[in-house]
Write an enzyme that holds these catalytic residues in place. Structure first.
Site, PDB file in Angstrom:
ATOM      1  N   TYR A  61       0.690  -1.202  -0.087  1.00 60.22           N
ATOM      2  CA  TYR A  61      -0.094  -0.176   0.013  1.00 60.22           C
ATOM      3  C   TYR A  61       0.930   1.152  -0.017  1.00 60.22           C
ATOM      4  O   TYR A  61       1.334   1.611   0.936  1.00 60.22           O
ATOM      5  CB  TYR A  61      -0.823  -0.090   1.154  1.00 60.22           C
ATOM      6  CG  TYR A  61      -1.872  -1.053   1.438  1.00 60.22           C
ATOM      7  CD1 TYR A  61      -2.179  -1.829   0.147  1.00 60.22           C
ATOM      8  CD2 TYR A  61      -2.259  -1.625   2.552  1.00 60.22           C
ATOM      9  CE1 TYR A  61      -2.951  -2.992   0.335  1.00 60.22           C
ATOM     10  CE2 TYR A  61      -3.252  -2.638   2.661  1.00 60.22           C
ATOM     11  CZ  TYR A  61      -3.536  -3.516   1.496  1.00 60.22           C
ATOM     12  OH  TYR A  61      -4.207  -4.420   1.653  1.00 60.22           O
ATOM     13  N   HIS A 146       0.159 -12.506   1.246  1.00 56.74           N
ATOM     14  CA  HIS A 146      -0.424 -11.400   0.435  1.00 56.74           C
ATOM     15  C   HIS A 146      -0.735 -11.788  -1.153  1.00 56.74           C
ATOM     16  O   HIS A 146       0.382 -11.934  -1.611  1.00 56.74           O
ATOM     17  CB  HIS A 146       0.049 -10.050   0.573  1.00 56.74           C
ATOM     18  CG  HIS A 146      -0.792  -9.027   0.124  1.00 56.74           C
ATOM     19  ND1 HIS A 146      -0.489  -7.473   0.186  1.00 56.74           N
ATOM     20  CD2 HIS A 146      -2.119  -8.808  -0.024  1.00 56.74           C
ATOM     21  CE1 HIS A 146      -1.413  -6.946  -0.130  1.00 56.74           C
ATOM     22  NE2 HIS A 146      -2.436  -7.625  -0.265  1.00 56.74           N
TER      23      HIS A 146
END
Length: 332
Positions: A61, A146
């Site tokens: 992010y 992830h």
């Protein structure tokens, strides 16, 4: 809202934090547009005032910006009072060919760094160390593998490398729990069937709009793997009481079929005096495998709105009508 008692082996701290909305911080990394740092800090202040104590981030992010901002926002608060999770699988390294912006990956930051896929044991250790430095913390509570499906299937690499290392970190008390985060329900089910995660983070595949059909939720229930439901607004398609023609789904223009289905859901909601976004937030909690519902929040106003939506009562007649119309899977 109460946290499921599905996974009693999880520490009480996690159980308490899961009982309220989870706070997703992809937007802290300037996802989609620039978010001023002050907005991020105010969002965490408001979340704290409202009793929210579960915060999620990732190196992906904003190339580490989300982790840095979340760490700054939580600084000075009792570490025993909240749960923080981050992710492994993408290491950040100097970018040998920067183009000036990371916008092609969805984040409005400079691209001095680049993501390097690594699902090995060494990759887990290096990723955790770098995340702790960015967060300014000496520990995190949960680590997620992830997106092991993107851009290619990395399941075998993760099963051989990341999984044993995460098991070791959990056994040693370095982390309280580990899981896998993905929008690919079939990929997540492979981990549930062949490894020992405590949790899975399912993005956009157990929502009011659509429910996965590969048996993931029932497998989680059987194996006592808690589900954290994210992406419950399906990229914004369910975020308004009347989905507009230009609504997004899967980070792009919503297909006609999905838009039509969302509008049918909205029409039923109106007849019961129900807010469509409130119903979207409430729906995942109805499944006994779900231990938390998380929403992305980039400002104090979004935190306040989401908390207000989550507090609304949804009449049972609404769910019954959706079932009778075939707008929910029979076993939802």
């Amino acid at each position: 809202m109460t946290a499921s008692t599905l996974s009693p082996s999880l520490p009480a701290k996690l159980q308490r934090a899961f009982s309220g909305l989870g706070v997703g911080t992809a937007q802290f990394g300037n996802m989609g547009r620039v978010t001023p740092e002050r907005d991020c800090l105010d969002a965490i202040d408001t979340a704290w005032e409202l009793g929210l104590r579960f915060f999620d981030t990732a190196p992906h992010y904003g190339l580490g910006l989300s982790e840095q901002r979340l760490g700054k926002a939580l600084r000075g608060r009792s570490r025993e009072a909240y749960v923080v999770s981050t992710k492994v699988g993408r290491l950040l390294a100097p970018n040998p060919s920067p183009q000036g912006s990371d916008e092609p990956h969805g984040f409005h930051v400079t691209d001095a760094l680049t993501r390097v896929r690594d699902y090995t044991a060494d990759g887990v250790r290096r990723s955790l160390a770098a995340s702790l430095e960015r967060l300014g913390m000496d520990a995190v509570d949960i680590l997620w593998i992830h997106d092991p499906e993107e851009p290619t299937d990395r399941f075998e690499e993760a099963l051989a490398g990341a999984v044993p290392e995460l098991d070791r970190l959990r056994e040693q008390g370095v982390i309280s729990a580990w899981g896998v985060g993905s929008k690919d329900a079939a990929m997540l089910k492979r981990f549930v069937d062949q490894a020992s995660p405590d949790l899975i983070m399912l993005a956009g595949r157990y929502t009011l709009l659509e429910q996965e059909r590969v048996g993931l939720m029932s497998a989680c229930l059987a194996r006592k793997v808690g589900v954290v439901a994210v992406g419950v607004f399906n990229s914004g398609l369910l975020a308004r009481d009347e989905p507009p023609a230009d609504a997004w789904y899967e980070y792009g223009q919503a297909p006609d079929a999905m838009l039509a289905r969302a509008r049918e859901l909205a029409a039923v909601a109106r007849t019961h005096g129900v807010s469509l976004p409130a119903a979207a937030l409430a729906f995942p909690w109805r499944h006994p495998a779900v231990v938390n519902v998380m929403a992305g929040m980039r400002s104090s106003e979004q935190v306040t709105r989401n908390q207000a939506l989550a507090a609304r009562d949804i009449p049972e007649a609404f769910w019954n009508e959706l079932q009778s119309r075939g707008l929910l899977e029979a076993d939802s």
